[in-house]
Scaffold this active site. Structure first.
Site, PDB file in Angstrom:
ATOM      1  N   ARG A 147       0.815  -1.222   0.000  1.00  0.00           N
ATOM      2  CA  ARG A 147       0.000   0.000   0.000  1.00  0.00           C
ATOM      3  C   ARG A 147       0.850   1.274   0.000  1.00  0.00           C
ATOM      4  NH1 ARG A 147      -3.738  -3.017   3.605  1.00  0.00           N
ATOM      5  NH2 ARG A 147      -5.460  -3.703   2.270  1.00  0.00           N
TER       6      ARG A 147
ATOM      7  N   LYS B 283       4.096  11.592 -11.686  1.00  0.00           N
ATOM      8  CA  LYS B 283       3.285  10.693 -12.497  1.00  0.00           C
ATOM      9  C   LYS B 283       3.978   9.338 -12.571  1.00  0.00           C
ATOM     10  CE  LYS B 283       0.608  13.701 -15.533  1.00  0.00           C
ATOM     11  NZ  LYS B 283       0.272  14.030 -16.928  1.00  0.00           N
TER      12      LYS B 283
ATOM     13  N   GLU C  42      11.197  17.368 -25.410  1.00  0.00           N
ATOM     14  CA  GLU C  42      10.441  17.847 -24.252  1.00  0.00           C
ATOM     15  C   GLU C  42      10.951  19.215 -23.787  1.00  0.00           C
ATOM     16  OE1 GLU C  42       7.770  16.750 -22.882  1.00  0.00           O
ATOM     17  OE2 GLU C  42       7.574  14.646 -23.465  1.00  0.00           O
TER      18      GLU C  42
ATOM     19  N   LYS D  39       8.976  22.766 -15.415  1.00  0.00           N
ATOM     20  CA  LYS D  39       8.028  21.697 -15.085  1.00  0.00           C
ATOM     21  C   LYS D  39       7.719  21.690 -13.593  1.00  0.00           C
ATOM     22  CE  LYS D  39       6.708  16.940 -15.471  1.00  0.00           C
ATOM     23  NZ  LYS D  39       6.894  15.613 -16.082  1.00  0.00           N
TER      24      LYS D  39
ATOM     25  N   GLU E 167      -2.997  17.664 -11.764  1.00  0.00           N
ATOM     26  CA  GLU E 167      -3.422  17.960 -13.133  1.00  0.00           C
ATOM     27  C   GLU E 167      -4.904  18.302 -13.246  1.00  0.00           C
ATOM     28  OE1 GLU E 167      -3.207  15.668 -17.323  1.00  0.00           O
ATOM     29  OE2 GLU E 167      -1.271  15.789 -16.288  1.00  0.00           O
TER      30      GLU E 167
ATOM     31  N   ARG F 127      -1.342  22.169 -15.083  1.00  0.00           N
ATOM     32  CA  ARG F 127      -0.415  21.079 -15.405  1.00  0.00           C
ATOM     33  C   ARG F 127      -0.741  20.448 -16.753  1.00  0.00           C
ATOM     34  NH1 ARG F 127       1.975  16.246 -11.530  1.00  0.00           N
ATOM     35  NH2 ARG F 127       3.088  15.178 -13.201  1.00  0.00           N
TER      36      ARG F 127
ATOM     37  N   ASN G 292       1.010  18.683 -21.530  1.00  0.00           N
ATOM     38  CA  ASN G 292       0.577  17.681 -22.502  1.00  0.00           C
ATOM     39  C   ASN G 292       0.591  18.196 -23.940  1.00  0.00           C
ATOM     40  OD1 ASN G 292       0.018  15.606 -20.583  1.00  0.00           O
ATOM     41  ND2 ASN G 292      -1.879  16.656 -20.044  1.00  0.00           N
TER      42      ASN G 292
ATOM     43  N   HIS H  98       1.238  15.900 -26.947  1.00  0.00           N
ATOM     44  CA  HIS H  98       1.146  14.522 -26.477  1.00  0.00           C
ATOM     45  C   HIS H  98      -0.146  13.826 -26.887  1.00  0.00           C
ATOM     46  CE1 HIS H  98       4.632  15.691 -24.228  1.00  0.00           C
ATOM     47  NE2 HIS H  98       4.703  14.545 -23.604  1.00  0.00           N
TER      48      HIS H  98
ATOM     49  N   HIS I 255       1.183  10.774 -28.513  1.00  0.00           N
ATOM     50  CA  HIS I 255       1.031   9.465 -27.878  1.00  0.00           C
ATOM     51  C   HIS I 255       0.338   8.480 -28.818  1.00  0.00           C
ATOM     52  CE1 HIS I 255       1.542  10.447 -23.302  1.00  0.00           C
ATOM     53  NE2 HIS I 255       2.673  10.123 -23.879  1.00  0.00           N
TER      54      HIS I 255
ATOM     55  N   HIS J 271       9.897   8.191 -27.579  1.00  0.00           N
ATOM     56  CA  HIS J 271       8.855   9.102 -27.095  1.00  0.00           C
ATOM     57  C   HIS J 271       9.028  10.510 -27.662  1.00  0.00           C
ATOM     58  CE1 HIS J 271       6.014  11.018 -24.349  1.00  0.00           C
ATOM     59  NE2 HIS J 271       6.965  11.910 -24.070  1.00  0.00           N
TER      60      HIS J 271
END
Length: 350
Positions: free
Chosen positions: A112, A134, A176, A211, A221, A225, A229, A232, A236, A253
């Site tokens: 956990r 993330k 990026e 960032k 987000e 935030r 993206n 992306h 993506h 990427h």
């Protein structure tokens, strides 16, 4: 050192001192280090020389985005359990974005939740994946479908690791960095578009600061935030498509996101006021650093279909981050699907 409300980011010699001081003060029951095949060979010996407390075990996953899977997580969870990991253990993620994403997710869910530290070894991970909390894995070829946002205890940056990388991996991270300029800082964009010394810590710090500042204001987000993206949504989908087709050369990427940024710059010109001159500058800059990729009509149809799986979608609406100008982005823009083929046509133009 870069500070934010979630974790601290240290560089070079200060990073070594901070790590050893932190581990000594916390007195974890066990220290585990997660690597992939590449970082085990190139980076682990350097890292172990910096570490004053010997780790309990080195855990290894296979390198590459195709191994960023739930099965890989199961393997690491089982290894942690078999080697006596408990809730007072810590996982140190030494690697690129796959290692930090997957390792963060493993740590966030084992018992956990146990503490973890990110030590990114690629430029992409340094300026993007390791910062901001993330974590997660892919679902088949669909990017980052399963995960949580959970902050590391710290992020440690050692630019010396970049010397182990091939040029295409460096350019993947550079994409990026260019994004950070496009969404937040025109002066930074102007500096980067002339080229980069990949081992220049100043530029790495600038991207990390951009960032980190955004993540500090919006860690989960809900608002700004989302600007991170940019490029992306289509990027993506392109990355997923190339991962799923063995006949095509897999795109890194950053290579896929570079294409996505040109496409989404075109959408920005159509919808949010990005000037034609800015659009041309963006396309010219990315094609200077990233060779043009060919797409057939069938490729484009499938890529557009993949957009429905994007994490940012709400009520089946595909939400984009678009540019008002270089250095200023706007979020939650709904794009008419009829514009997607036009964006690819613009990208394919000479």
């Amino acid at each position: 050192m870069t500070e934010n409300t979630t974790h601290e980011i240290y560089y070079t010699e200060l990073a070594t001192a901070a790590l050893n001081q932190f581990l000594a003060a916390k007195a974890y029951s066990k220290i585990f280090v997660l690597v992939d095949e590449n970082t085990k060979h190139h980076c682990l010996p350097i890292f172990l020389d910096k570490l004053e407390i010997a780790p309990a075990a080195i855990l290894e996953i296979k390198a590459g985005e195709i191994h960023k899977t739930i099965q890989a997580c199961i393997n690491v969870w089982e290894a942690l359990s078999q080697k006596g990991g408990d809730r007072k253990s810590i996982l140190v993620n030494l690697g690129g974005g796959v290692v930090t994403d997957l390792g963060g997710f493993v740590a966030s869910t084992f018992k956990r939740g146990i503490d973890f530290i990110n030590i990114p070894t690629t430029l992409l991970a340094m300026v993007d994946a390791s910062v901001g909390g993330k974590t997660g894995v892919d679902l088949g070829v669909l990017k980052n479908q399963v995960g949580v946002i959970n902050q590391p205890q710290m992020v440690l940056l050692f630019p010396e690791f970049l010397k182990t990388l091939p040029k295409n991996e460096l350019y993947s991270g550079f994409a990026e960095m260019l994004k950070h300029g496009l969404i937040c800082d025109q002066n930074y964009w102007n500096a980067l578009k002339e080229g980069i010394d990949f081992y220049n810590e100043h530029h790495i710090r600038t991207s990390v600061d951009i960032k980190s500042a955004i993540v500090t204001k919006d860690p989960t987000e809900k608002n700004i935030r989302k600007k991170l993206n940019f490029g992306h949504t289509l990027g993506h989908a392109i990355e997923s498509y190339f991962l799923d087709h063995v006949s095509l050369k897999t795109l890194l990427h950053g290579e896929a996101i570079a294409i996505g940024m040109v496409l989404e710059a075109y959408l920005s010109h159509q919808l949010t006021g990005l000037s034609g001159l800015d659009l041309q500058e963006i396309k010219r800059t990315f094609l200077t650093f990233f060779p043009k990729v060919s797409f057939t009509a069938k490729d484009i149809d499938i890529i557009i279909h993949l957009l429905k799986h994007d994490k940012k979608n709400v009520n089946n609406d595909i939400n984009f981050v678009l540019l008002k100008t270089i250095g200023e982005a706007t979020i939650d823009v709904k794009v008419p699907p009829a514009l997607f083929p036009d964006a690819f046509a613009y990208y394919k133009e000479p």
